[in-house]
Design a protein around this motif. Structure first.
Motif, PDB file in Angstrom:
ATOM      1  N   ASP A 249       0.826  -1.205   0.000  1.00 18.99           N
ATOM      2  CA  ASP A 249       0.000   0.000   0.000  1.00 18.99           C
ATOM      3  C   ASP A 249       0.865   1.263   0.000  1.00 18.99           C
ATOM      4  O   ASP A 249       0.581   2.226  -0.729  1.00 18.99           O
ATOM      5  CB  ASP A 249      -0.921  -0.012   1.227  1.00 18.99           C
ATOM      6  CG  ASP A 249      -1.906   1.132   1.223  1.00 18.99           C
ATOM      7  OD1 ASP A 249      -2.731   1.204   0.304  1.00 18.99           O
ATOM      8  OD2 ASP A 249      -1.848   1.969   2.159  1.00 18.99           O
ATOM      9  N   VAL A 250       1.922   1.239   0.796  1.00 18.36           N
ATOM     10  CA  VAL A 250       2.828   2.392   0.827  1.00 18.36           C
ATOM     11  C   VAL A 250       3.507   2.582  -0.527  1.00 18.36           C
ATOM     12  O   VAL A 250       3.613   3.712  -1.043  1.00 18.36           O
ATOM     13  CB  VAL A 250       3.875   2.202   1.944  1.00 18.36           C
ATOM     14  CG1 VAL A 250       4.967   3.272   1.837  1.00 18.36           C
ATOM     15  CG2 VAL A 250       3.215   2.276   3.305  1.00 18.36           C
ATOM     16  N   ARG A 252       2.404   1.670  -3.438  1.00 13.80           N
ATOM     17  CA  ARG A 252       1.418   2.134  -4.406  1.00 13.80           C
ATOM     18  C   ARG A 252       1.172   3.636  -4.262  1.00 13.80           C
ATOM     19  O   ARG A 252       1.103   4.372  -5.264  1.00 13.80           O
ATOM     20  CB  ARG A 252       0.111   1.356  -4.231  1.00 13.80           C
ATOM     21  CG  ARG A 252      -0.940   1.704  -5.277  1.00 13.80           C
ATOM     22  CD  ARG A 252      -2.156   0.818  -5.190  1.00 13.80           C
ATOM     23  NE  ARG A 252      -2.878   1.031  -3.942  1.00 13.80           N
ATOM     24  CZ  ARG A 252      -2.912   0.152  -2.952  1.00 13.80           C
ATOM     25  NH1 ARG A 252      -2.247  -0.980  -3.052  1.00 13.80           N
ATOM     26  NH2 ARG A 252      -3.598   0.397  -1.857  1.00 13.80           N
ATOM     27  N   ARG A 253       1.072   4.105  -3.030  1.00 15.93           N
ATOM     28  CA  ARG A 253       0.867   5.536  -2.810  1.00 15.93           C
ATOM     29  C   ARG A 253       2.065   6.354  -3.284  1.00 15.93           C
ATOM     30  O   ARG A 253       1.913   7.413  -3.885  1.00 15.93           O
ATOM     31  CB  ARG A 253       0.604   5.792  -1.326  1.00 15.93           C
ATOM     32  CG  ARG A 253      -0.750   5.279  -0.841  1.00 15.93           C
ATOM     33  CD  ARG A 253      -0.929   5.457   0.661  1.00 15.93           C
ATOM     34  NE  ARG A 253      -2.199   4.936   1.112  1.00 15.93           N
ATOM     35  CZ  ARG A 253      -3.338   5.642   1.145  1.00 15.93           C
ATOM     36  NH1 ARG A 253      -3.334   6.905   0.753  1.00 15.93           N
ATOM     37  NH2 ARG A 253      -4.450   5.091   1.563  1.00 15.93           N
ATOM     38  N   LEU A 254       3.252   5.839  -2.993  1.00 14.60           N
ATOM     39  CA  LEU A 254       4.449   6.553  -3.443  1.00 14.60           C
ATOM     40  C   LEU A 254       4.524   6.601  -4.972  1.00 14.60           C
ATOM     41  O   LEU A 254       4.951   7.609  -5.556  1.00 14.60           O
ATOM     42  CB  LEU A 254       5.698   5.883  -2.875  1.00 14.60           C
ATOM     43  CG  LEU A 254       5.926   6.033  -1.364  1.00 14.60           C
ATOM     44  CD1 LEU A 254       7.145   5.236  -0.930  1.00 14.60           C
ATOM     45  CD2 LEU A 254       6.099   7.502  -0.986  1.00 14.60           C
ATOM     46  N   VAL A 256       1.934   6.604  -7.063  1.00 11.77           N
ATOM     47  CA  VAL A 256       0.940   7.579  -7.519  1.00 11.77           C
ATOM     48  C   VAL A 256       1.466   9.000  -7.330  1.00 11.77           C
ATOM     49  O   VAL A 256       1.330   9.864  -8.222  1.00 11.77           O
ATOM     50  CB  VAL A 256      -0.381   7.368  -6.762  1.00 11.77           C
ATOM     51  CG1 VAL A 256      -1.343   8.525  -7.038  1.00 11.77           C
ATOM     52  CG2 VAL A 256      -1.015   6.052  -7.155  1.00 11.77           C
ATOM     53  N   ILE A 257       2.067   9.275  -6.177  1.00 11.38           N
ATOM     54  CA  ILE A 257       2.612  10.610  -5.920  1.00 11.38           C
ATOM     55  C   ILE A 257       3.707  10.941  -6.932  1.00 11.38           C
ATOM     56  O   ILE A 257       3.794  12.071  -7.446  1.00 11.38           O
ATOM     57  CB  ILE A 257       3.148  10.685  -4.483  1.00 11.38           C
ATOM     58  CG1 ILE A 257       1.982  10.596  -3.489  1.00 11.38           C
ATOM     59  CG2 ILE A 257       3.929  11.977  -4.256  1.00 11.38           C
ATOM     60  CD1 ILE A 257       2.419  10.498  -2.044  1.00 11.38           C
ATOM     61  N   MET A 304      -5.336  12.638 -10.283  1.00  9.02           N
ATOM     62  CA  MET A 304      -5.579  12.077  -8.953  1.00  9.02           C
ATOM     63  C   MET A 304      -6.997  11.543  -8.837  1.00  9.02           C
ATOM     64  O   MET A 304      -7.232  10.466  -8.271  1.00  9.02           O
ATOM     65  CB  MET A 304      -5.330  13.143  -7.887  1.00  9.02           C
ATOM     66  CG  MET A 304      -3.881  13.527  -7.689  1.00  9.02           C
ATOM     67  SD  MET A 304      -2.985  12.329  -6.684  1.00  9.02           S
ATOM     68  CE  MET A 304      -3.720  12.632  -5.091  1.00  9.02           C
ATOM     69  N   LYS A 308      -8.033   7.674  -8.200  1.00  9.43           N
ATOM     70  CA  LYS A 308      -8.842   7.309  -7.031  1.00  9.43           C
ATOM     71  C   LYS A 308     -10.125   6.608  -7.441  1.00  9.43           C
ATOM     72  O   LYS A 308     -10.590   5.685  -6.755  1.00  9.43           O
ATOM     73  CB  LYS A 308      -9.141   8.568  -6.211  1.00  9.43           C
ATOM     74  CG  LYS A 308      -9.776   8.269  -4.875  1.00  9.43           C
ATOM     75  CD  LYS A 308      -9.877   9.528  -4.027  1.00  9.43           C
ATOM     76  CE  LYS A 308     -10.447   9.206  -2.647  1.00  9.43           C
ATOM     77  NZ  LYS A 308     -10.534  10.419  -1.793  1.00  9.43           N
ATOM     78  N   PHE A 313      -5.493   4.640  -5.870  1.00  9.70           N
ATOM     79  CA  PHE A 313      -4.976   5.472  -4.777  1.00  9.70           C
ATOM     80  C   PHE A 313      -6.001   5.575  -3.668  1.00  9.70           C
ATOM     81  O   PHE A 313      -7.177   5.763  -3.922  1.00  9.70           O
ATOM     82  CB  PHE A 313      -4.631   6.849  -5.337  1.00  9.70           C
ATOM     83  CG  PHE A 313      -4.061   7.791  -4.305  1.00  9.70           C
ATOM     84  CD1 PHE A 313      -2.824   7.547  -3.752  1.00  9.70           C
ATOM     85  CD2 PHE A 313      -4.793   8.892  -3.907  1.00  9.70           C
ATOM     86  CE1 PHE A 313      -2.308   8.401  -2.790  1.00  9.70           C
ATOM     87  CE2 PHE A 313      -4.273   9.758  -2.963  1.00  9.70           C
ATOM     88  CZ  PHE A 313      -3.038   9.509  -2.405  1.00  9.70           C
TER      89      PHE A 313
END
Length: 313
Positions: A249-250, A252-254, A256-257, A304, A308, A313
């Protein structure tokens, strides 16, 4: 340390002599105390010292004048700074007129006998005393195992919030405790099986049932230990899966950012190239910089929103 107890008029109290009918209790004995007990009761010095060796295995040895029972009992310890359980030997020697217990530390279960908490206990009823110790030892093992399972449940309850390094060490300590306890229980069960063939211990009517109850309690404790070891394995796999999911999860978020932040980088890269202004949109407009920044921000917000919506995200 040497302590002696004797039951008189149904009251067990501490006495100074080690005569007939006395229960002699040795806790972490010195070599002088070992020699004294061995001389007083005509025992082999190695038999008295057996309980002070943590590597001694559970066994039963009997002769015409004495019976030696060596079993493992739970002991508190530490693993990587976390509270854990280990086992230490407890030696019970039954002579013609005395019971002698030797342990490398003060075993709390025996305090119940010396303090009069055990109903119907008498130091004169030697064989029943020994069988009662073994019976209560099996129950004590079950209590220790139940406490380990409660600590495992507490670890599982914290998984939905966070998993720390201390939790991993705690789980390892619980697993190590179960390994030690189950191994000791298996040795105790084998030793108790040998006691069935000991006429010296079972010469009194009714003790065969008491010994059978002790064997059943140890067998139940052994089954509990094996079940809890399997459950611990499942808990460890669950903890590993939860940590992998959170890491994914971390990441994936990184990702996307990184994708979103690359858009302003690309736009600014275009406008930073050494080319004629006439080919760059809004390059000569009064508010061109603000318009480009707002447009870039809107594109980032749009991306974004799309990510989402797709649950990326």
């Amino acid at each position: 340390m040497i302590e002696a107890y004797r039951t008189e008029n149904r009251v067990t109290s501490r006495v100074e002599d080690m005569g007939d009918g006395a229960w002699v209790r040795l806790c972490a004995p010195t070599l002088d105390e070992v020699d004294l007990v061995a001389r007083t009761f005509g025992l082999e010095r190695d038999d008295v010292l057996a309980a002070t060796d943590p590597e001694e295995k559970a066994r039963v040895e009997y002769e015409d004048d004495s019976l030696l029972i060596l079993v493992d009992v739970p002991s508190a310890g530490e693993t990587h700074g976390e509270r854990a359980r280990n086992t230490v030997p407890l030696c019970i020697i039954l002579t013609k007129s005395n019971v002698i217990t030797i342990c490398s530390e003060r075993f709390a279960l025996l305090d119940d006998f010396s303090s009069g908490k055990v109903r119907g206990f008498s130091t004169w009823r030697h064989s029943r005393f020994v069988c009662t110790i073994l019976l209560r030892l099996g129950v004590f093992y079950q209590q220790v195992l139940a406490d380990i399972d409660r600590r495992r449940l507490a670890l599982e309850g914290r998984m939905d919030r966070s998993i720390s390094e201390a939790d991993l060490f705690s789980l390892h300590g619980l697993e190590s405790s179960l390994v030690y306890l189950s191994t000791s229980l298996q040795g105790n069960a084998n030793a108790l099986g040998r006691l069935r063939r000991c006429p010296r211990l079972l010469r009194h009517e009714g003790l065969d049932e008491l010994l059978e109850d002790a064997i059943v309690e140890h067998q139940q404790a052994l089954e509990m230990a094996q079940i809890y070891r399997n459950v611990i394995d499942g808990t460890r796999d669950l903890m590993s899966s939860v940590m992998d999911l959170r890491l994914n999860d971390v990441m994936r978020r990184l990702t996307v950012i990184t994708v979103v932040l690359s858009i302003p980088t690309i736009v600014s890269g275009f406008y930073g190239m050494n080319v004629s202004d006439e080919w760059m949109p809004l390059a000569n407009e009064t508010h061109g910089f603000v318009i480009i920044c707002v447009a870039t921000a809107l594109v980032c917000v749009l991306i974004m929103w799309l990510l989402k919506k797709r649950r990326v995200f």
